[in-house]
Scaffold this motif. Structure first.
Motif, PDB file in Angstrom:
ATOM      1  N   HIS A 122       0.844  -1.202   0.000  1.00  0.00           N
ATOM      2  CA  HIS A 122       0.000   0.000   0.000  1.00  0.00           C
ATOM      3  C   HIS A 122       0.880   1.252   0.000  1.00  0.00           C
ATOM      4  O   HIS A 122       0.587   2.220  -0.707  1.00  0.00           O
ATOM      5  CB  HIS A 122      -0.947   0.012   1.199  1.00  0.00           C
ATOM      6  CG  HIS A 122      -2.206  -0.750   0.989  1.00  0.00           C
ATOM      7  ND1 HIS A 122      -3.162  -0.375   0.080  1.00  0.00           N
ATOM      8  CD2 HIS A 122      -2.655  -1.892   1.559  1.00  0.00           C
ATOM      9  CE1 HIS A 122      -4.165  -1.241   0.104  1.00  0.00           C
ATOM     10  NE2 HIS A 122      -3.884  -2.175   0.989  1.00  0.00           N
ATOM     11  N   GLY A 123       1.955   1.237   0.777  1.00  0.00           N
ATOM     12  CA  GLY A 123       2.883   2.367   0.792  1.00  0.00           C
ATOM     13  C   GLY A 123       3.562   2.565  -0.556  1.00  0.00           C
ATOM     14  O   GLY A 123       3.715   3.691  -1.029  1.00  0.00           O
ATOM     15  N   ILE A 124       3.973   1.460  -1.192  1.00  0.00           N
ATOM     16  CA  ILE A 124       4.600   1.547  -2.516  1.00  0.00           C
ATOM     17  C   ILE A 124       3.608   2.100  -3.532  1.00  0.00           C
ATOM     18  O   ILE A 124       3.958   2.956  -4.351  1.00  0.00           O
ATOM     19  CB  ILE A 124       5.144   0.178  -2.946  1.00  0.00           C
ATOM     20  CG1 ILE A 124       6.331  -0.205  -2.063  1.00  0.00           C
ATOM     21  CG2 ILE A 124       5.542   0.179  -4.420  1.00  0.00           C
ATOM     22  CD1 ILE A 124       6.805  -1.627  -2.248  1.00  0.00           C
ATOM     23  N   LEU A 125       2.372   1.630  -3.475  1.00  0.00           N
ATOM     24  CA  LEU A 125       1.349   2.131  -4.400  1.00  0.00           C
ATOM     25  C   LEU A 125       1.072   3.615  -4.159  1.00  0.00           C
ATOM     26  O   LEU A 125       0.832   4.364  -5.114  1.00  0.00           O
ATOM     27  CB  LEU A 125       0.070   1.307  -4.289  1.00  0.00           C
ATOM     28  CG  LEU A 125       0.174  -0.142  -4.755  1.00  0.00           C
ATOM     29  CD1 LEU A 125      -1.129  -0.894  -4.485  1.00  0.00           C
ATOM     30  CD2 LEU A 125       0.552  -0.226  -6.218  1.00  0.00           C
ATOM     31  N   ASP A 126       1.120   4.042  -2.902  1.00  0.00           N
ATOM     32  CA  ASP A 126       0.972   5.475  -2.604  1.00  0.00           C
ATOM     33  C   ASP A 126       2.086   6.281  -3.267  1.00  0.00           C
ATOM     34  O   ASP A 126       1.836   7.341  -3.855  1.00  0.00           O
ATOM     35  CB  ASP A 126       1.007   5.731  -1.094  1.00  0.00           C
ATOM     36  CG  ASP A 126      -0.258   5.276  -0.389  1.00  0.00           C
ATOM     37  OD1 ASP A 126      -1.288   5.070  -1.063  1.00  0.00           O
ATOM     38  OD2 ASP A 126      -0.201   5.123   0.848  1.00  0.00           O
ATOM     39  N   GLU A 127       3.307   5.777  -3.175  1.00  0.00           N
ATOM     40  CA  GLU A 127       4.447   6.470  -3.778  1.00  0.00           C
ATOM     41  C   GLU A 127       4.323   6.505  -5.303  1.00  0.00           C
ATOM     42  O   GLU A 127       4.575   7.530  -5.929  1.00  0.00           O
ATOM     43  CB  GLU A 127       5.764   5.808  -3.366  1.00  0.00           C
ATOM     44  CG  GLU A 127       6.070   5.924  -1.889  1.00  0.00           C
ATOM     45  CD  GLU A 127       6.182   7.357  -1.416  1.00  0.00           C
ATOM     46  OE1 GLU A 127       6.802   8.181  -2.114  1.00  0.00           O
ATOM     47  OE2 GLU A 127       5.652   7.660  -0.328  1.00  0.00           O
ATOM     48  N   LEU A 128       3.945   5.387  -5.898  1.00  0.00           N
ATOM     49  CA  LEU A 128       3.761   5.356  -7.354  1.00  0.00           C
ATOM     50  C   LEU A 128       2.664   6.320  -7.784  1.00  0.00           C
ATOM     51  O   LEU A 128       2.789   7.013  -8.798  1.00  0.00           O
ATOM     52  CB  LEU A 128       3.436   3.935  -7.824  1.00  0.00           C
ATOM     53  CG  LEU A 128       4.567   2.916  -7.755  1.00  0.00           C
ATOM     54  CD1 LEU A 128       4.055   1.531  -8.123  1.00  0.00           C
ATOM     55  CD2 LEU A 128       5.722   3.319  -8.653  1.00  0.00           C
ATOM     56  N   ASN A 129       1.597   6.374  -7.004  1.00  0.00           N
ATOM     57  CA  ASN A 129       0.487   7.275  -7.322  1.00  0.00           C
ATOM     58  C   ASN A 129       0.939   8.735  -7.254  1.00  0.00           C
ATOM     59  O   ASN A 129       0.600   9.533  -8.133  1.00  0.00           O
ATOM     60  CB  ASN A 129      -0.674   7.021  -6.365  1.00  0.00           C
ATOM     61  CG  ASN A 129      -1.946   7.685  -6.822  1.00  0.00           C
ATOM     62  OD1 ASN A 129      -2.403   7.452  -7.942  1.00  0.00           O
ATOM     63  ND2 ASN A 129      -2.524   8.515  -5.973  1.00  0.00           N
ATOM     64  N   SER A 130       1.709   9.068  -6.220  1.00  0.00           N
ATOM     65  CA  SER A 130       2.156  10.465  -6.114  1.00  0.00           C
ATOM     66  C   SER A 130       3.125  10.816  -7.245  1.00  0.00           C
ATOM     67  O   SER A 130       3.095  11.934  -7.766  1.00  0.00           O
ATOM     68  CB  SER A 130       2.802  10.726  -4.753  1.00  0.00           C
ATOM     69  OG  SER A 130       3.999  10.005  -4.628  1.00  0.00           O
ATOM     70  N   LEU A 163       1.992  13.880 -10.122  1.00  0.00           N
ATOM     71  CA  LEU A 163       2.568  15.129  -9.621  1.00  0.00           C
ATOM     72  C   LEU A 163       2.149  16.287 -10.523  1.00  0.00           C
ATOM     73  O   LEU A 163       2.362  16.251 -11.732  1.00  0.00           O
ATOM     74  CB  LEU A 163       4.093  15.057  -9.607  1.00  0.00           C
ATOM     75  CG  LEU A 163       4.752  14.320  -8.462  1.00  0.00           C
ATOM     76  CD1 LEU A 163       6.240  14.188  -8.719  1.00  0.00           C
ATOM     77  CD2 LEU A 163       4.520  15.053  -7.157  1.00  0.00           C
ATOM     78  N   GLU A 164       1.576  17.302  -9.922  1.00  0.00           N
ATOM     79  CA  GLU A 164       1.141  18.450 -10.729  1.00  0.00           C
ATOM     80  C   GLU A 164       2.283  19.408 -11.021  1.00  0.00           C
ATOM     81  O   GLU A 164       2.222  20.170 -11.981  1.00  0.00           O
ATOM     82  CB  GLU A 164       0.000  19.169 -10.005  1.00  0.00           C
ATOM     83  CG  GLU A 164      -1.254  18.313  -9.924  1.00  0.00           C
ATOM     84  CD  GLU A 164      -2.389  19.027  -9.209  1.00  0.00           C
ATOM     85  OE1 GLU A 164      -2.295  20.249  -8.986  1.00  0.00           O
ATOM     86  OE2 GLU A 164      -3.370  18.352  -8.884  1.00  0.00           O
ATOM     87  N   ASP A 165       3.325  19.360 -10.203  1.00  0.00           N
ATOM     88  CA  ASP A 165       4.460  20.277 -10.378  1.00  0.00           C
ATOM     89  C   ASP A 165       5.393  19.852 -11.507  1.00  0.00           C
ATOM     90  O   ASP A 165       6.256  20.632 -11.921  1.00  0.00           O
ATOM     91  CB  ASP A 165       5.279  20.352  -9.086  1.00  0.00           C
ATOM     92  CG  ASP A 165       4.466  20.884  -7.920  1.00  0.00           C
ATOM     93  OD1 ASP A 165       3.385  21.452  -8.165  1.00  0.00           O
ATOM     94  OD2 ASP A 165       4.912  20.729  -6.776  1.00  0.00           O
TER      95      ASP A 165
END
Length: 186
Positions: free
Chosen positions: A143-151, A155-157
């Motif tokens: 879940h943490g890895i998927l959170d990182e991949l999602n971010s 990324l809007e920047d």
């Protein structure tokens, strides 16, 4: 006399099935799988023993494009930070497994997970016969890895072409992968 023969054949068949259930397993996988299948005929799941050297692909995230080297470095740094969760020494991350592969080992040694990176996707393979504790802790880590991949993917920047990972259309691959994990994110 015929009742005696019937009882003899039934007891012989029962002994045959029980001794077949306790015969040694060729691989070093869990012998309880063999016992379970012999006694209950596959009632509780797959009747094939688990081959610890065969990968089981359980998640795949298709992408428009990936920059494998930088993404591997980023995930490696993330995994080093997660090695001591939920307790010290719980996970060991091997970031030197290959050019586009990261390996994760849990402290009980029941299985390992590999994260494969290619130009067009991220794959998650499991090797071995994971324990229940392994599956739950792996799910939390993933879940943490998927959170990182999602971010990284959204990324809007950063311009879309410069992102480390661009998820394939319709863009919900990470959410679909998250639904396949046994533990749910809080």
């Amino acid at each position: 006399m015929s009742r005696l023969l019937i009882c003899f054949f039934l007891s012989f068949a029962m002994v045959q099935s029980l001794t077949g259930a306790f015969s040694p397993v060729k691989s070093n996988s869990r012998p309880s799988v063999r016992l379970q299948n012999g006694l209950f005929g596959g009632l509780f799941g797959d009747s094939k023993p688990v081959d610890p050297d065969a990968p089981n692909r359980f998640l795949e995230i298709p992408a428009k494009s990936i920059k494998p080297g930088p993404l591997r470095f980023f995930l490696g740094v993330y995994l080093v930070g997660e090695q001591n969760k939920p307790e010290p020494g719980a996970w060991q991350a091997n970031t030197n497994a290959g050019d586009d592969i990261l390996e994760l080992y849990y402290q009980d040694g029941s299985a390992k997970t590999t994260i494969g990176l290619s130009e067009y996707g991220v794959t998650f393979d499991r090797y071995g016969a994971p324990s229940l504790q392994y599956l739950l802790q792996e799910s939390v880590l993933l879940h943490g890895i998927l959170d990182e991949l999602n971010s990284l993917a959204f990324l809007e920047d950063v311009e879309e072409e410069k992102r480390l990972i661009r998820i394939a259309d319709p863009g919900d691959a990470i959410d679909k992968a998250r639904e396949k994990l046994p533990a749910r994110k809080e």
